[in-house]
Scaffold this motif. Structure first.
Motif, PDB file in Angstrom:
ATOM      1  N   GLU A 170     -10.829 -11.758   1.910  1.00  0.00           N
ATOM      2  CA  GLU A 170     -10.655 -10.958   0.685  1.00  0.00           C
ATOM      3  C   GLU A 170     -10.218  -9.541   1.033  1.00  0.00           C
ATOM      4  N   LEU A 171     -10.824  -8.950   2.051  1.00  0.00           N
ATOM      5  CA  LEU A 171     -10.395  -7.621   2.501  1.00  0.00           C
ATOM      6  C   LEU A 171      -8.946  -7.659   2.987  1.00  0.00           C
ATOM      7  N   GLY A 172      -8.586  -8.716   3.679  1.00  0.00           N
ATOM      8  CA  GLY A 172      -7.218  -8.860   4.159  1.00  0.00           C
ATOM      9  C   GLY A 172      -6.211  -8.948   3.033  1.00  0.00           C
ATOM     10  N   ILE A 173      -6.545  -9.695   1.978  1.00  0.00           N
ATOM     11  CA  ILE A 173      -5.661  -9.810   0.820  1.00  0.00           C
ATOM     12  C   ILE A 173      -5.413  -8.440   0.201  1.00  0.00           C
ATOM     13  N   ILE A 174      -6.486  -7.673   0.005  1.00  0.00           N
ATOM     14  CA  ILE A 174      -6.361  -6.367  -0.645  1.00  0.00           C
ATOM     15  C   ILE A 174      -5.472  -5.437   0.169  1.00  0.00           C
ATOM     16  N   MET A 175      -5.695  -5.340   1.470  1.00  0.00           N
ATOM     17  CA  MET A 175      -4.905  -4.434   2.292  1.00  0.00           C
ATOM     18  C   MET A 175      -3.465  -4.914   2.436  1.00  0.00           C
ATOM     19  N   LEU A 176      -3.271  -6.214   2.541  1.00  0.00           N
ATOM     20  CA  LEU A 176      -1.927  -6.758   2.684  1.00  0.00           C
ATOM     21  C   LEU A 176      -1.088  -6.457   1.449  1.00  0.00           C
ATOM     22  N   LEU A 177      -1.647  -6.722   0.273  1.00  0.00           N
ATOM     23  CA  LEU A 177      -0.908  -6.482  -0.975  1.00  0.00           C
ATOM     24  C   LEU A 177      -0.737  -4.997  -1.248  1.00  0.00           C
ATOM     25  N   PHE A 178      -1.715  -4.191  -0.842  1.00  0.00           N
ATOM     26  CA  PHE A 178      -1.601  -2.751  -1.042  1.00  0.00           C
ATOM     27  C   PHE A 178      -0.417  -2.193  -0.251  1.00  0.00           C
ATOM     28  N   VAL A 179      -0.304  -2.569   1.022  1.00  0.00           N
ATOM     29  CA  VAL A 179       0.780  -2.039   1.842  1.00  0.00           C
ATOM     30  C   VAL A 179       2.133  -2.572   1.377  1.00  0.00           C
ATOM     31  N   ILE A 180       2.181  -3.824   0.922  1.00  0.00           N
ATOM     32  CA  ILE A 180       3.421  -4.346   0.340  1.00  0.00           C
ATOM     33  C   ILE A 180       3.823  -3.502  -0.867  1.00  0.00           C
ATOM     34  N   GLY A 181       2.840  -3.126  -1.695  1.00  0.00           N
ATOM     35  CA  GLY A 181       3.119  -2.312  -2.875  1.00  0.00           C
ATOM     36  C   GLY A 181       3.679  -0.946  -2.531  1.00  0.00           C
TER      37      GLY A 181
ATOM     38  N   LYS B  83       1.649   8.863 -13.900  1.00  0.00           N
ATOM     39  CA  LYS B  83       1.681  10.270 -14.324  1.00  0.00           C
ATOM     40  C   LYS B  83       0.630  11.114 -13.611  1.00  0.00           C
ATOM     41  N   TYR B  84      -0.507  10.512 -13.281  1.00  0.00           N
ATOM     42  CA  TYR B  84      -1.632  11.290 -12.773  1.00  0.00           C
ATOM     43  C   TYR B  84      -1.996  10.978 -11.322  1.00  0.00           C
ATOM     44  N   VAL B  85      -1.972   9.690 -10.959  1.00  0.00           N
ATOM     45  CA  VAL B  85      -2.435   9.312  -9.619  1.00  0.00           C
ATOM     46  C   VAL B  85      -1.589   9.915  -8.503  1.00  0.00           C
ATOM     47  N   PRO B  86      -0.239   9.883  -8.593  1.00  0.00           N
ATOM     48  CA  PRO B  86       0.543  10.510  -7.513  1.00  0.00           C
ATOM     49  C   PRO B  86       0.212  11.990  -7.312  1.00  0.00           C
ATOM     50  N   ARG B  87      -0.125  12.710  -8.388  1.00  0.00           N
ATOM     51  CA  ARG B  87      -0.495  14.119  -8.250  1.00  0.00           C
ATOM     52  C   ARG B  87      -1.775  14.272  -7.443  1.00  0.00           C
ATOM     53  N   ILE B  88      -2.740  13.401  -7.707  1.00  0.00           N
ATOM     54  CA  ILE B  88      -4.002  13.449  -6.962  1.00  0.00           C
ATOM     55  C   ILE B  88      -3.754  13.175  -5.479  1.00  0.00           C
ATOM     56  N   ILE B  89      -2.900  12.191  -5.199  1.00  0.00           N
ATOM     57  CA  ILE B  89      -2.590  11.848  -3.819  1.00  0.00           C
ATOM     58  C   ILE B  89      -1.882  13.013  -3.127  1.00  0.00           C
ATOM     59  N   ASP B  90      -0.964  13.647  -3.854  1.00  0.00           N
ATOM     60  CA  ASP B  90      -0.237  14.781  -3.269  1.00  0.00           C
ATOM     61  C   ASP B  90      -1.166  15.966  -2.986  1.00  0.00           C
TER      62      ASP B  90
ATOM     63  N   ALA C 124      -7.588  12.326   7.229  1.00  0.00           N
ATOM     64  CA  ALA C 124      -8.771  11.515   6.918  1.00  0.00           C
ATOM     65  C   ALA C 124      -9.021  11.515   5.414  1.00  0.00           C
ATOM     66  N   LEU C 125      -8.886  12.681   4.775  1.00  0.00           N
ATOM     67  CA  LEU C 125      -9.076  12.776   3.325  1.00  0.00           C
ATOM     68  C   LEU C 125      -8.030  11.954   2.592  1.00  0.00           C
ATOM     69  N   LEU C 126      -6.764  12.066   3.004  1.00  0.00           N
ATOM     70  CA  LEU C 126      -5.692  11.302   2.359  1.00  0.00           C
ATOM     71  C   LEU C 126      -5.939   9.804   2.490  1.00  0.00           C
TER      72      LEU C 126
ATOM     73  N   LEU D  68      -7.353   4.594   0.083  1.00  0.00           N
ATOM     74  CA  LEU D  68      -8.166   3.380   0.188  1.00  0.00           C
ATOM     75  C   LEU D  68      -9.098   3.248  -1.013  1.00  0.00           C
ATOM     76  N   GLY D  69      -9.613   4.375  -1.480  1.00  0.00           N
ATOM     77  CA  GLY D  69     -10.427   4.345  -2.698  1.00  0.00           C
ATOM     78  C   GLY D  69      -9.629   3.839  -3.879  1.00  0.00           C
ATOM     79  N   LEU D  70      -8.357   4.261  -3.955  1.00  0.00           N
ATOM     80  CA  LEU D  70      -7.479   3.781  -5.027  1.00  0.00           C
ATOM     81  C   LEU D  70      -7.243   2.280  -4.911  1.00  0.00           C
ATOM     82  N   ALA D  71      -6.965   1.811  -3.695  1.00  0.00           N
ATOM     83  CA  ALA D  71      -6.681   0.387  -3.485  1.00  0.00           C
ATOM     84  C   ALA D  71      -7.867  -0.491  -3.867  1.00  0.00           C
ATOM     85  N   PHE D  72      -9.042  -0.153  -3.357  1.00  0.00           N
ATOM     86  CA  PHE D  72     -10.212  -0.976  -3.642  1.00  0.00           C
ATOM     87  C   PHE D  72     -10.722  -0.751  -5.059  1.00  0.00           C
ATOM     88  N   GLY D  73     -10.520   0.463  -5.585  1.00  0.00           N
ATOM     89  CA  GLY D  73     -10.935   0.733  -6.962  1.00  0.00           C
ATOM     90  C   GLY D  73     -10.151  -0.083  -7.960  1.00  0.00           C
TER      91      GLY D  73
END
Length: 422
Positions: free
Chosen positions: A83-94, A224-231, A240-242, A247-252
């Motif tokens: 399950e962890l592998g699925i989440i990280m794999l699809l996140f990086v593809i995205g 509209k909002y998430v990319p600003r938070i990431i930036d 480390a913070l980034l 990762l919080g976004l991906a699992f959230g």
């Protein structure tokens, strides 16, 4: 839970003593997964074979179904790791698919990608039904075989030096369409299976509505909002913070996706798309690539370990029939549509061969998703494992063949004509 006896308890009593639950074995199982994966990856690298094959074979070696004994103590650990592998794999593809890139993929890629995915799904579904597979087994199998492995196909095209050709550009566009199609379709199928398989218009409308609303909400409001938070996290120059933020976004989003009855895969994929919209996307991708490689290894090894290899002899013939069916369906549909769209025969055939062979990461995600909701039988995962290994192995040879048989025709140009991807 039954644990197969091992001949090593006298050497490592702390590792082979009975435990009270999966937490007692998670470090041991994780160590086994990574060590065996490293060994098998080295072997496949030496043999110049795709790493996916090595990972799956590593999983089979350590799995609970492979004699004489299991190197993994708790199957539940494998499910968690997968399950962890699925989440990280699809996140990086995205992260490879910013919204503007999705818009620029071109009308022809969208039309062909959707047409061949749905066409292959229907043909494989009826073939599986004719072979005697249960309804949901056929449904998840057909979706799994309707998608081409993005990882394997791009790797083969890069190795052959054809990644910038016109046919490869078409292939890349269709791969994007397929990835989005299969992630969305998986969520719908899982919701459909969760309702007991009642084929009613209201249930289907609700599944499609929930999936569509979730995707639209994330892409419209989230962009509209998430990319600003990431930036903002990126501007601190604290990697480390980034990393923790993304990762919080991906699992959230994966958690929210599961909470509303969808697949965790779709939440992870959309999280990656949002990261791709930020100015820190390049840095985020570099930070997450090692995690992708690690969790991809965990996922494929876990899939291999969950395969009951004792069942393999019973479905060699069905596997061969399904491989030929999905291959011929994709080849004929893609080539036919591209020829009618005024592409030359060389480009059409090369794109058809490029999209017809490899099944891989998302195919396994689909069947694992069906297994998670109890919709598919235990024979489907090892069946797809065999199909994945075979199609991944022959992919380079088939793609080369597609180019050789068209050499007598006029060579394709590297630039796209008016019918190409915009």
């Amino acid at each position: 839970m039954n644990h197969t006896a091992s001949p090593f308890p006298s050497f490592f009593p702390q590792f082979f003593a009975p435990g009270d639950g999966p937490n007692d074995f998670i470090v041991q199982d994780f160590a086994v997964v990574m060590i065996v994966a490293a060994i098998m990856m080295a072997i496949t690298y030496k043999l110049k074979q795709p790493m996916v094959i090595g990972y799956i074979l590593a999983g089979i070696v350590i799995g609970p179904f492979t004699p004489p004994f299991s190197l993994v103590r708790d199957v539940g650990t494998l499910n968690v790791l997968a399950e962890l592998g699925i989440i990280m794999l699809l996140f990086v593809i995205g992260t490879e698919f910013p919204i503007q890139r999705l818009k620029r993929m071109g009308k022809i890629s969208f039309v062909v990608g959707i047409s061949e995915s749905i066409g292959t799904l229907l043909i494989v579904f009826f073939t599986a039904q004719a072979l005697g597979f249960a309804f949901f087994d056929s449904l998840f199998l057909s979706l799994a075989l309707s998608i081409t492995s993005t990882v394997v196909t791009i790797k083969v095209l890069e190795d052959l030096g054809w990644i910038k050709s016109k046919s490869s550009t078409l292939v890349l566009g269709m791969l994007i369409v397929e990835d989005i199609f299969v992630v969305t379709a998986l969520s719908v199928l899982q919701s459909f299976a969760a309702t007991g398989g009642e084929l009613s218009i209201p249930n289907l409308a609700v599944s499609l509505g929930v999936t569509g609303a979730f995707i639209a909400g994330i892409l419209v409001l989230g962009s509209k909002y998430v990319p600003r938070i990431i930036d903002r996290a990126g501007k601190t120059n604290d990697y480390a913070l980034l990393l923790i933020v993304i990762l919080g976004l991906a699992f959230g989003l994966s958690f929210v996706s599961v909470g509303i009855g969808l697949s965790s895969a779709i939440g992870a994929f959309l999280a990656g798309v949002l990261v791709a919209e930020s100015n820190s996307a390049a840095v985020a991708r570099i930070l997450t690539l090692p995690l992708r490689d690690m969790f991809a290894a965990i996922f494929f090894v876990s899939i291999g370990a969950l395969m009951d290899v004792r069942l393999v002899p019973t479905f060699i013939i069905p596997a061969a029939i399904l491989i030929l069916t999905s291959f011929s369906s994709k080849l004929l549909i893609i080539t036919g549509i591209l020829v009618r769209a005024k592409f030359d025969n060389v480009t059409a055939l090369r794109a058809g061969f490029g999209m017809s062979t490899a099944r891989g990461e998302l195919s396994l995600v689909v069947v694992k998703g069906g297994q998670d909701v109890g919709a598919v039988s235990s024979t489907i995962l090892p069946l797809l494992g065999v199909i994945t290994v075979v199609t991944t192995f022959i992919a380079p040879y088939v793609i080369r063949l597609g180019n050789k048989i068209t050499l007598e025709s006029k060579p394709e140009k590297d630039t796209m004509d008016s019918g190409g991807v915009g």
